[in-house]
Design a protein around this motif. Sequence first.
Motif, PDB file in Angstrom:
ATOM      1  N   ARG A  67       3.728   0.855  -9.149  1.00  0.00           N
ATOM      2  CA  ARG A  67       3.319   2.245  -9.114  1.00  0.00           C
ATOM      3  C   ARG A  67       2.077   2.393  -8.245  1.00  0.00           C
ATOM      4  O   ARG A  67       1.206   1.518  -8.228  1.00  0.00           O
ATOM      5  N   CYS A  68       2.003   3.509  -7.496  1.00  0.00           N
ATOM      6  CA  CYS A  68       0.827   3.767  -6.667  1.00  0.00           C
ATOM      7  C   CYS A  68      -0.413   3.785  -7.557  1.00  0.00           C
ATOM      8  O   CYS A  68      -0.425   4.441  -8.602  1.00  0.00           O
ATOM      9  N   GLY A  69      -1.447   3.070  -7.155  1.00  0.00           N
ATOM     10  CA  GLY A  69      -2.635   2.930  -7.997  1.00  0.00           C
ATOM     11  C   GLY A  69      -3.614   4.080  -7.887  1.00  0.00           C
ATOM     12  O   GLY A  69      -4.758   3.954  -8.323  1.00  0.00           O
ATOM     13  N   ASN A  70      -3.169   5.187  -7.331  1.00  0.00           N
ATOM     14  CA  ASN A  70      -4.062   6.327  -7.119  1.00  0.00           C
ATOM     15  C   ASN A  70      -4.779   6.761  -8.389  1.00  0.00           C
ATOM     16  O   ASN A  70      -5.982   7.027  -8.388  1.00  0.00           O
ATOM     17  N   LEU A  71      -4.050   6.810  -9.481  1.00  0.00           N
ATOM     18  CA  LEU A  71      -4.631   7.274 -10.743  1.00  0.00           C
ATOM     19  C   LEU A  71      -5.766   6.344 -11.189  1.00  0.00           C
ATOM     20  O   LEU A  71      -6.840   6.796 -11.569  1.00  0.00           O
ATOM     21  N   ARG A  93       0.820  -1.194   0.000  1.00  0.00           N
ATOM     22  CA  ARG A  93       0.000   0.000   0.000  1.00  0.00           C
ATOM     23  C   ARG A  93       0.861   1.254   0.000  1.00  0.00           C
ATOM     24  O   ARG A  93       1.949   1.268   0.568  1.00  0.00           O
ATOM     25  N   CYS A  94       0.338   2.314  -0.604  1.00  0.00           N
ATOM     26  CA  CYS A  94       1.020   3.606  -0.593  1.00  0.00           C
ATOM     27  C   CYS A  94       0.735   4.279   0.746  1.00  0.00           C
ATOM     28  O   CYS A  94      -0.420   4.441   1.129  1.00  0.00           O
ATOM     29  N   GLU A  95       1.808   4.643   1.456  1.00  0.00           N
ATOM     30  CA  GLU A  95       1.610   5.244   2.779  1.00  0.00           C
ATOM     31  C   GLU A  95       0.968   6.633   2.651  1.00  0.00           C
ATOM     32  O   GLU A  95       0.248   7.087   3.523  1.00  0.00           O
ATOM     33  N   ASN A  96       1.217   7.255   1.534  1.00  0.00           N
ATOM     34  CA  ASN A  96       0.729   8.615   1.308  1.00  0.00           C
ATOM     35  C   ASN A  96      -0.786   8.667   1.100  1.00  0.00           C
ATOM     36  O   ASN A  96      -1.469   9.477   1.711  1.00  0.00           O
ATOM     37  N   CYS A  97      -1.319   7.803   0.226  1.00  0.00           N
ATOM     38  CA  CYS A  97      -2.743   7.919  -0.120  1.00  0.00           C
ATOM     39  C   CYS A  97      -3.560   6.665   0.178  1.00  0.00           C
ATOM     40  O   CYS A  97      -4.778   6.675   0.067  1.00  0.00           O
ATOM     41  N   GLY A  98      -2.898   5.574   0.545  1.00  0.00           N
ATOM     42  CA  GLY A  98      -3.637   4.355   0.899  1.00  0.00           C
ATOM     43  C   GLY A  98      -3.985   3.453  -0.272  1.00  0.00           C
ATOM     44  O   GLY A  98      -4.530   2.378  -0.077  1.00  0.00           O
ATOM     45  N   ASN A 107      -4.099  12.430  -7.210  1.00  0.00           N
ATOM     46  CA  ASN A 107      -3.772  13.430  -6.194  1.00  0.00           C
ATOM     47  C   ASN A 107      -2.684  12.925  -5.259  1.00  0.00           C
ATOM     48  O   ASN A 107      -2.603  13.300  -4.107  1.00  0.00           O
ATOM     49  N   CYS A 108      -1.869  11.996  -5.754  1.00  0.00           N
ATOM     50  CA  CYS A 108      -0.803  11.468  -4.918  1.00  0.00           C
ATOM     51  C   CYS A 108       0.503  11.604  -5.690  1.00  0.00           C
ATOM     52  O   CYS A 108       0.553  11.317  -6.884  1.00  0.00           O
ATOM     53  N   ASP A 109       1.551  12.060  -5.007  1.00  0.00           N
ATOM     54  CA  ASP A 109       2.804  12.265  -5.732  1.00  0.00           C
ATOM     55  C   ASP A 109       3.817  11.162  -5.448  1.00  0.00           C
ATOM     56  O   ASP A 109       5.014  11.347  -5.636  1.00  0.00           O
ATOM     57  N   SER A 110       3.340  10.009  -4.962  1.00  0.00           N
ATOM     58  CA  SER A 110       4.270   8.903  -4.711  1.00  0.00           C
ATOM     59  C   SER A 110       4.936   8.473  -6.004  1.00  0.00           C
ATOM     60  O   SER A 110       4.311   8.465  -7.054  1.00  0.00           O
ATOM     61  N   ARG A 111       6.224   8.116  -5.870  1.00  0.00           N
ATOM     62  CA  ARG A 111       6.954   7.733  -7.075  1.00  0.00           C
ATOM     63  C   ARG A 111       6.907   6.224  -7.286  1.00  0.00           C
ATOM     64  O   ARG A 111       6.776   5.467  -6.329  1.00  0.00           O
TER      65      ARG A 111
END
Length: 531
Positions: free
Chosen positions: A316-320, A294-299, A329-333
């Motif tokens: 890659r963070c699945g936020n998109l 999980r992405c710590e930034n956006c979950g 809205n997440c800038d995780s790399r």
Amino acid sequence: MKKATIYARVSTERQEEQKTIESQICELREACKKDGVVIVKEYIDDGFSGGILARPGLDQLRDDVSRGLFNTVYILSPDRLARKYLFQALVIEELKKKEIEVIFLNKPVTDSPEDQLLLGIEGLIAEYERAKILERTRRGRLHRAKNGEIMGGSAPYGYDYLAKTKQRAAYYKVNEKEAEVVRIIFSLYLRFRSTSKIVKVLANKKIRTRNNSKYWSKGMIHRILTNECYLGTTYYNKHDRSGGKRRKRERNEWIPIKIPKIVNDEIFELVQKVLKSHRGGKRRRIYILSGLMRCENCGSKYIGLSSNKGRHFYYRCGNLVRRFPLPKNCDSRPVKAERIESAVINAIKNALLRPQILINHVLGLARNILEKGKNAKKDKERLTSKMNSLEYKKTRLLELYLEKIIQKSTYLEKRKEIEEKEKELEKRKEDVSHVAPYIDKPLIIQNVKYFSKLAKEMIETLEPQKLQEFLAYLIDEITFNSNKGEVKISGHIPITKKMDDSNYDTLSHFSPDLMNETRNNKLKFELEVKV
Ligand SMILES: [Zn+2]
């Protein structure tokens, strides 16, 4: 004196409303006792269908008929003898010829022609009607399909279903608006060769689905791209739904029905070719951490992806994806797949290499379980002694009643009270036993040691697919902070009651049962690494 025999049958289909074999036998014995007849032999078919006559019990009974062992047969009801009327009649007729009386407990029969007729005719008519209706509708539908009539109400995307009227049969009419979208989808695919790109284009063009949703799914697009009906033929009788399951029939059983064409042959074939080449051409890589991280930034979950035609792999963070079509809205790399995978595996391996540290760590986290286990032991003892004293009270109460010191009504009332208390204690005892009081310190230490040894071997030798399964089992969650490069792994070690070497021999030992058990027990561990 009459000499009787009983015949009982249950089939394996338990959903069928029927009594158990024991209760059937019981009822039959009772009836014989009541009638004052002696049972000389019992014939039982446990787990046999009534659809056929070849059953060991029934065969034996029919063989014994000519030996004059008995003159009466007791059976619960005609359907125990056979499900079909014809078979029932056959056996009853056979027995009658040998002057053997058949007694059905649930359907008394006499020799009167009326009764004989009644016994059979009901079943016969029902069977006949059922078969006729089935055949009529099935054959009717087939016949109508062969004449080009559309069956069923919902039309595929691109068409409208027009119900039949007195003048004409039902048919699919082209829905011009939808048909245009179908053509757009086909041409977009030839241009971009990607269903996800089509999803985006349709959203941008504000083209809605039939259900008026703003978003098309990749699955919907794929189904449209592969639906042969756009070539002008739909098929009836494609699936067999008998027996509760849906099964595709052989192609020669399908009945083609002509409908208007929406896509031309060349385009359709080209699209199929591209679809096929994409399926076969993709290099499949197994992302062993997919679904776990999980992405710590956006979950959002991190997802595995490849770039540069499958030359590079990363997570890659699945936020998109989660927010599509809204902007992310997440800038995780993203992180290189090999890098994070080896970091996680090394962290776990290092922990397993030094079981003593892992043991201390696990024991620290397991304090709660140990505490609960201790309490559970005490609770259980307390509940057992309480139940014993209730048992004593009950005996005492009975004595008082028998010595006529208390009235019957008082006795019954008090006994009910005690029994209610007993029930409650029983329930509490069960709750407590779920706490697994068998878990103690030595057991945990032993478990961690064995597990470390085996898990290390497994991580080193397992194929990616198996490794993924194993990690999914061991790890509860990984959180990743791409900016700090921090990976937090939390998981748990299975714990099992019976401890010996053979317990941890193979991965197959991790049965679903054990997994559930261990999930509840939660011998947790937590690891942290940097990438
Ligand atoms: Zn994120």
